[in-house]
Every structure is written in C-alpha cells, then in structure tokens.
Design an enzyme around this catalytic site. Structure first.
Site, PDB file in Angstrom:
ATOM      1  N   LYS A  83       5.923  -0.864   7.036  1.00 25.11           N
ATOM      2  CA  LYS A  83       4.861  -0.715   8.037  1.00 25.11           C
ATOM      3  C   LYS A  83       4.201  -2.061   8.303  1.00 25.11           C
ATOM      4  CE  LYS A  83       0.747   2.194   8.870  1.00 25.11           C
ATOM      5  NZ  LYS A  83      -0.054   3.310   8.319  1.00 25.11           N
TER       6      LYS A  83
ATOM      7  N   SER B 240      -0.478   7.358  11.321  1.00 30.39           N
ATOM      8  CA  SER B 240      -0.199   6.080  11.930  1.00 30.39           C
ATOM      9  C   SER B 240       1.145   5.463  11.536  1.00 30.39           C
ATOM     10  CB  SER B 240      -1.317   5.092  11.580  1.00 30.39           C
ATOM     11  OG  SER B 240      -1.383   4.878  10.184  1.00 30.39           O
TER      12      SER B 240
ATOM     13  N   SER C 150      -1.663   9.475   7.142  1.00 30.50           N
ATOM     14  CA  SER C 150      -0.735   8.670   7.937  1.00 30.50           C
ATOM     15  C   SER C 150       0.694   8.565   7.434  1.00 30.50           C
ATOM     16  CB  SER C 150      -1.281   7.252   8.080  1.00 30.50           C
ATOM     17  OG  SER C 150      -2.193   7.209   9.131  1.00 30.50           O
TER      18      SER C 150
HETATM   19  N1  GLN Z   1      -5.353   9.783  11.655  1.00 32.54           N
HETATM   20  C1  GLN Z   1      -6.165   9.186  10.631  1.00 32.54           C
HETATM   21  C2  GLN Z   1      -7.073   8.148  11.229  1.00 32.54           C
HETATM   22  O1  GLN Z   1      -6.937   7.894  12.370  1.00 32.54           O
HETATM   23  C3  GLN Z   1      -5.276   8.665   9.587  1.00 32.54           C
HETATM   24  C4  GLN Z   1      -5.162   7.230   9.417  1.00 32.54           C
HETATM   25  C5  GLN Z   1      -4.401   6.803   8.213  1.00 32.54           C
HETATM   26  O2  GLN Z   1      -4.083   7.595   7.314  1.00 32.54           O
HETATM   27  N2  GLN Z   1      -4.135   5.524   8.169  1.00 32.54           N
HETATM   28  O3  GLN Z   1      -7.925   7.607  10.594  1.00 32.54           O
END
Ligand code: GLN
Length: 483
Positions: free
Chosen positions: A76, A151, A175
């Site tokens: 990532k 994400s 995410s």
């Molecule tokens: N959807 C969550 C957010 O927007 C998850 C983000 C994450 O786990 N990095 O904060």
C-alpha cells in the site's frame, strides 16, 4: 505460472525449480495486462523489481531457505519503501521518496519477498472506496462498475486479480477487511501492536495497524509470522511472542464456541449479504462449533465514536505537512503563512481537509471534553463489550460490511453514507482486537461477501484455526474475473 500461492512460489524458488526472476516476470506481465483496467497500482518499476528478484535468486542459491523466497508482494502506498516513491495517494507527497523502509516491508524483504509495486489507496487511507485517491479509482475485478473497497483497495485487487501473491495494507477503521470482503480475498486486521507501525505513514496513531492480504489462510499465516513482533523503533509494538500461525491450521475446531453478536444483524444489513452470512453460520455449526447468541450493546455508537477519534488524531498527525521539510510546496507565496496555506489547500484533497477540520474542532479548547474526551470514554465501553463477550466465547462471527461492493460514484458525494459502510469494522479498531475477513460466498449478482472472524487480543491463532478449517470444508467456486 500461478501466482495465487505464496507457499508454492517459495517452495519452487528455494528448490531451484524456477527462479524469482521468472516469478517476477510473470507478475509484471499480469500487471501489464490487467492493471490498465483495474488500476490497482500507482508505482511499478520493472527494472528495480527484476534486479531485486535476481538478488533473491542469488541468496536462495547460496544460503538457507527463505520463508518468502521470490514471492511478489504489493505494498500500500502509505507504507514507506526505501528509494521507491511513497505518496499516500496525496498530492502533498507527490514526489516523496523515503530514505528508509517500513519495518514490515524490511522484514518481508529479509525473508526473500519482492515488492512488485505500490498499491492505490484513499488519500492518507481516509475512505472506503479508493475514490479519495489523488491519482485513480481502483475497480472491482468481479464487476468493473463497482468499487474495490478501501482504503487498501489497490492491495486487495492486486491479490484478487492475480498480480501479486500477497499484499500489505493498513487499517485504521476497516481498510483491510472491507476491500478484502469486496474482492474475495483474505484480509487481516491484527491486534494493535502486533505488527510494527514504523514506516506506516500516520493517520490515527491509536488505531493504525499494518494488515496482510492473501488468497488462503496458509499464505496469510506465513506472511503474518514474518512481519509480526516487537520492534524497538515502535514503542507501541508489543513484546508478545509471535506464533507459528501457519502451523496452527491443522487443529480441530469442534467444540469451539462462536459468538454471534445480534447488533451486527440489524435492519441495515443487505438481504443478500445476510443470507450468505447466515449460511456461513450454519456451515460453522456443521464443523462442530457451538454458536452462541451474544450482545455488544454499544455498537450503535461506534461510527460516531470512530469519526471523532480518527479525525482528531489525523488533524494532529497531518500538521507535519508544512511544505518545508518535504512534500509539495505551492510556488510564489508572498510569505511563510501564505506558503503554508496555499501548499496545504492545494496539496490535500477534500476528504482529508474535512477530517482536519472535524478533528481540529473536536480538539479545540472548550470542545475537547465534549467531543474527544467523551469519545475516548465511549471507546472504553465498546472495548468492555468485547471483553464481556470473550468471557463467553472463543471468537465472534459477523458480516464485514452491510452491503457488497457499491457502484463507483454512488457514495462519494455523501460522506455520511460512505462512513456507514464501516459500521461492522471500526469496533475492532476501537478495541484493538484482531479480526479477519474470510471469503464466504457471492451474491446472486456475483459480488463477493466476506465473513468476519474476531478474537481476543493476540489470539490471531484462534482466527487462523477457524479460517483454515472453514475454507477446507467449504471451498468457494468464484465466478470468473472481469480482467
Ligand atoms: N473508512 C475508514 C475511514 O475512512 C477506514 C480508514 C482506514 O481503515 N484506513 O476512516
């Protein structure tokens, strides 16, 4: 050559049946064919990849067995990779080339893995669809009109579409698990502190974790065993011993007590997802597991809680992007304060700015107690719900996401509806426990659905034991990929 099994690749390379360079060429060819469609990668440098693979071949010839010999891994873009561009999919880090690698990346490479490229994500990991990436939106390989989740959507798709055998993502609030569920791969959010955060670009430090992706429990366990463990460079990494997760997998699951939290099966759960999860629960019963109805009563506060704590910590962490030391700097500013404001205004995207504003507000004097302080107390209540449930059961089973992958564009104008896709995942982050998304079926439309398996802190082995037994007994027959 099949890139779907890290074990087979490592066995082949260690035994000299094929080379890491051949594996890397196969992965690069697959990326060249599929990635223009799904857009999982933001940076791939084929020359560097092949040079690195040749180095692994030399090591495999000369020395002992490497646990990840020649295995191609997608990383990532918020994990630092030495000499390889790391942007967090943000304009503000457009040309950032880290002088060091994240500990998880370094450990993987020491074990013989080959970083095949950097995977797309929402900007600074804020989002659930990769639509907040400054560069591109990753598409779902099972339905190209839909998101891959986020994400860590690029990491999930890299593995789902056969461009890498393994991937690293990160979790702050779902995410890894949510894109894993949307793309039919395994994705683990480990216990907070299980894997070093050194070199993971900070979003919300009390929640952030590195999380692995794989196509099967054996590969996932192998990767976790390599990257987990204490790291002197991260004071929050835990000294707890690392288990041989892949070795846990032949243990029987009969008699295991599995809790079904009733708050995760409310009216917001899509009927097609519900049907698949309920079938998975029946399947677990046939393995001899005992299903127990449990309650996590503070679940309804989790989204509100997370969306105070995560932005608050983000607003503080993102203060470092001042355009002075590194990253993007807007030209022609008249003075220092104009340089800050112009650089940050054009360097950050809309969602990141929204979080900085929410977080700054929640932490501001006079509001700190009403928002952040209170959110921290609610967080304790959510954690206590899990402590009580784990007094009764060994693990919990639940959906990962209330819906299957949604359409590109469907939620991007409505942040609240986007935040709601995290309803079943943020609880594990708030309480620090490990949780897996295990592929368990497809909707009648052919969209993947993941089963969530949650356990006590540092009890990843329990999750692996269940996941291995379940996927052995109920193998999936996925519909064909669209790439
Ligand atoms: N959807 C969550 C957010 O927007 C998850 C983000 C994450 O786990 N990095 O904060």
């Amino acid at each position: 050559m099949d890139l779907s099994s890290a074990w087979q690749i490592r066995e082949g390379v260690n035994a000299g049946r094929f080379s890491a360079v051949e594996v890397a060429r196969t992965a690069l060819a697959r990326i060249e064919a599929a990635d223009p469609v799904v857009r999982a990668f933001v940076t791939v440098e084929p020359e560097g990849v092949l040079a690195r693979a040749a180095e692994v071949d030399r090591q495999a010839r000369d020395s002992a067995v490497l646990p990840l010999a020649g295995v191609p891994v997608a990383v990532k873009d918020n994990l630092c990779t030495r000499d390889l561009r790391t942007t967090c999919c943000s304009r503000i880090l457009q040309n950032f080339i880290p002088p060091y690698s994240a500990t998880a990346v370094e450990r993987m490479e020491r074990a013989g893995a080959v970083v095949i490229g950097k995977a797309n994500c929402d900007e600074f990991a804020m989002g659930s669809s990769t639509e907040n990436s400054a560069w591109q939106t990753t598409l779902n390989p099972y339905d190209l009109s839909r998101v891959a989740g986020g994400s860590s959507g690029g990491s999930a798709v890299a593995v789902a579409a056969g461009m890498a055998a393994l991937a690293l993502g990160s979790e702050t609030g779902g995410s890894v698990r949510q894109p894993a569920s949307f793309c039919s791969v395994l994705g683990l959010k480990p216990t907070y502190g299980r894997i070093s955060r050194y070199g993971l670009v900070a979003f919300a430090s009390s929640l952030d974790c590195v999380g692995p992706f794989a196509t099967n429990p054996g590969d996932l366990g192998l990767l976790l065993s390599v990257i987990a463990g204490h790291d002197p460079k991260d004071a929050t990494s835990a000294p707890a011993p690392v288990q041989d997760y892949a070795g846990e997998m032949d243990c029987p699951v009969a008699g295991m007590r599995l809790g079904i939290p009733r708050e995760y099966f409310g009216s917001g759960l899509d009927p097609a997802v519900r049907a698949i999860i309920e079938e998975a629960l029946r399947n677990a019963g046939t393995l001899g597991c005992e299903l127990v109805d449990v309650s996590l009563p503070h679940t309804e506060y989790a989204i509100a809680d997370y969306y105070i704590i995560a932005p608050a910590e983000a607003s503080s962490n993102l203060a470092r992007y001042d355009a002075v030391r590194y990253g993007f700097r807007a030209p022609h500013a008249a003075d220092l304060s104009e340089m800050y404001s112009r650089s940050r205004s054009s360097g950050f995207g809309a969602e990141v700015k929204r979080r900085i504003m929410i977080g700054t507000y929640a932490l501001s004097s006079g509001y700190y107690e009403a928002y952040y302080g209170r959110a921290m107390r609610v967080r304790t209540l959510i954690k206590q719900d899990f402590d009580a449930a784990f007094g009764l059961v060994d693990a919990l089973l639940a959906p990962v996401s209330p819906t299957p992958a949604f359409k590109v564009g469907e939620r991007i104008q409505d942040p609240l509806s986007m935040y709601l896709s995290d309803i079943y995942t943020v609880t594990a982050n708030l309480s620090g426990i490990p949780a897996l998304s295990l592929p368990c079926g497809f909707t009648p439309e052919g969209l993947p659905v993941g089963l969530q398996v949650l356990a006590k802190r540092f009890e990843e082995a329990t999750i692996f034991r269940f996941a291995a037994a379940y996927s052995r007994a109920f193998p999936l027959a996925p519909p064909p990929l669209k790439v």
